[in-house]
Design a protein around this motif. Structure first.
Motif, short mmCIF file in Angstrom:
data_model
loop_
_atom_site.label_atom_id
_atom_site.label_comp_id
_atom_site.label_asym_id
_atom_site.label_seq_id
_atom_site.Cartn_x
_atom_site.Cartn_y
_atom_site.Cartn_z
N GLY A 27 1.63 -43.60 -36.82
CA GLY A 27 1.44 -43.27 -35.42
C GLY A 27 0.50 -44.26 -34.73
N VAL A 28 -0.56 -44.68 -35.41
CA VAL A 28 -1.52 -45.62 -34.84
C VAL A 28 -0.82 -46.93 -34.44
N ILE A 29 0.04 -47.43 -35.32
CA ILE A 29 0.75 -48.67 -35.00
C ILE A 29 1.54 -48.52 -33.71
N SER A 30 2.23 -47.38 -33.56
CA SER A 30 3.00 -47.16 -32.33
C SER A 30 2.08 -47.07 -31.12
N TRP B 299 6.78 -44.52 -44.24
CA TRP B 299 6.93 -45.97 -44.04
C TRP B 299 8.16 -46.27 -43.18
N THR B 300 8.19 -45.71 -41.99
CA THR B 300 9.38 -45.85 -41.15
C THR B 300 9.10 -46.61 -39.87
N GLY B 301 7.89 -47.12 -39.69
CA GLY B 301 7.52 -47.78 -38.45
C GLY B 301 8.07 -49.19 -38.34
N PRO B 302 7.83 -49.82 -37.19
CA PRO B 302 8.37 -51.17 -36.95
C PRO B 302 7.64 -52.28 -37.70
N VAL B 303 6.44 -51.98 -38.22
CA VAL B 303 5.66 -52.98 -38.94
C VAL B 303 5.38 -52.45 -40.35
N PRO B 304 5.73 -53.18 -41.40
CA PRO B 304 5.44 -52.72 -42.77
C PRO B 304 3.96 -52.40 -42.93
N GLY C 190 -1.89 -39.74 -34.46
CA GLY C 190 -2.15 -41.15 -34.71
C GLY C 190 -1.79 -42.02 -33.52
N LEU C 191 -0.65 -41.70 -32.87
CA LEU C 191 -0.23 -42.45 -31.70
C LEU C 191 -1.28 -42.35 -30.59
N ASP C 192 -1.76 -41.12 -30.33
CA ASP C 192 -2.77 -40.93 -29.28
C ASP C 192 -4.05 -41.68 -29.60
N GLY D 235 -7.62 -36.23 -35.43
CA GLY D 235 -6.28 -36.52 -35.92
C GLY D 235 -5.96 -35.76 -37.19
N ALA D 236 -4.97 -34.87 -37.11
CA ALA D 236 -4.53 -34.12 -38.29
C ALA D 236 -3.89 -35.06 -39.29
N TRP D 237 -4.12 -34.82 -40.57
CA TRP D 237 -3.67 -35.74 -41.61
C TRP D 237 -2.15 -35.92 -41.62
N ASN D 238 -1.40 -34.90 -41.14
CA ASN D 238 0.06 -34.94 -41.22
C ASN D 238 0.72 -35.11 -39.85
#
Length: 364
Positions: A264-267, A292-297, A235-237, A227-230
């Motif tokens: 990405g991990v959260i998604s 900080w744009t995901g569905p979970v803080p 992260g999703l994968d 996983g690349a840092w940016n």
């Protein structure tokens, strides 16, 4: 607000002189000189009249002439690799606030992650005799400071280095320990640390996590160097892959080496049909509000770039006041991180790690 340079900056041309400004404003030459060099010595109404006259005439002081006449440049230069990450934006804001506090201005140049461009800006700032230079080097594992640094106050930001020079960075080893402690104190039994440790700061975070897990807890952990840092997509994968493991091998806590990866991990976990934090808790660790744009803080660390920028300016001022060292030494400042525990790890408060000297309210 500070001035921001892009790749090319056009000089301002003018034929008006200081005499023209004095005549236009109806004041003495000395008053015009003080207005540009020592504005604190000029009455506010006179200063306003002089500045309005200069604007009408298109007059700007000749900085080179002022330096030749023994004047002192009250500007710092800041060279950033880019303005697409929260830490760089925080550094710029912190440096500007601290510079203004001490009576300095700040010029900002963005190098577009090109070291040759960064060197050209450094040479430009040296040539215009700025009071000092701050540099945030491009992200890499092999960066080294110049062997022969310029004879001007200079400080490197977001870098840990043990050679002679001035450096300010987050304490990334302590940052790693902090996130690991949060994981096992919240009841984690199996932790996955994800991300390629492709940058020095990421390597130090992993070392801090390993140290905390092996010396302070019997919590099982694994390091997934993918996983690349940016890349939120990476992260999703990874989040989906980890969530799809059998329950007896699936981690119940994932620490991503950056907030972008963590988002990405959260998604990915949610895409696999699991809940965050109900089934898997997730944390990032670089305090990047742009992620900080995901569905979970997201649980992460408090944004620390602002404090890095402030301390960088303080290092420049110390160099100006103390003069060059006979024997150059290493001056490394590490900014202590503290946790922002939020909903992604089942928390909604900050743990008690706050540095009383850091006020984060202005840049969160």
């Amino acid at each position: 607000m500070p001035h921001v340079f892009q790749e090319q900056a056009m000089p301002r041309h003018t034929t008006a002189t200081i005499t023209d400004v004095a005549r236009e404003a109806g004041v003495a030459l000395g008053s015009v000189s003080n207005a540009f060099n020592h504005p604190d010595k000029v009455r506010p109404e006179t200063l306003k009249r002089i500045r309005e006259a200069a604007d009408r005439l298109g007059y700007a002081p000749n900085q080179s002439a002022r330096m030749l006449a023994g004047g002192r440049n009250r500007l710092f230069g800041l060279i950033l690799p880019n303005l697409d990450h929260g830490v760089s934006l925080q550094i710029a804001n912190g440096a500007n606030a601290e510079a203004r506090k001490h009576g300095y201005g700040l010029l900002i140049a963005t190098a577009q992650t090109d070291e040759d461009v960064a060197h050209r800006y450094r040479d430009y700032f040296i040539g215009t005799q700025t009071a000092g230079i701050l540099m945030q080097p491009p992200a890499s594992t092999d960066w080294q400071p110049p062997v022969h640094p310029p004879r001007i106050p200079l400080a490197f930001l977001d870098i840990q280095c043990d050679v002679p020079g001035h450096f300010v960075a987050a304490d990334n080893f302590a940052l790693g320990e902090l996130l690991a402690r949060h994981a096992f104190k919240s009841g984690a039994r199996r932790v996955a640390i994800i991300g390629k440790p492709s940058l020095n700061r990421l390597v130090l975070r992993v070392k801090g996590m390993k140290h905390a897990f092996t010396t302070e807890s019997d919590c099982a952990f694994e390091v997934v160097e993918e996983g690349a840092w940016n890349s939120a997509h990476d992260g999703l994968d990874l989040g989906r892959q980890l969530a799809e493991r059998p329950e007896d091998t699936r981690p119940d806590f994932i620490i991503a080496l950056t907030d972008t990866l963590a988002t990405g991990v959260i998604s990915g976990v949610r895409a696999a049909g699991l809940r965050v934090p109900g089934d898997i808790r997730v944390a990032g660790c670089d305090g990047n509000p742009l992620a900080w744009t995901g569905p979970v803080p997201l649980t992460t660390v408090a944004p620390i770039g602002y404090e890095i920028g402030r301390r960088g300016v303080r290092q420049l001022i110390a160099q100006i006041e103390e003069g060059p060292e006979d024997e150059p030494e290493n001056h490394q400042e590490l900014v202590r991180p503290f946790l922002l525990a939020r909903a992604s790890t089942g928390m909604n408060r900050s743990d008690d790690f706050a540095d009383p000297d850091i006020d984060i309210s202005g840049y969160l």
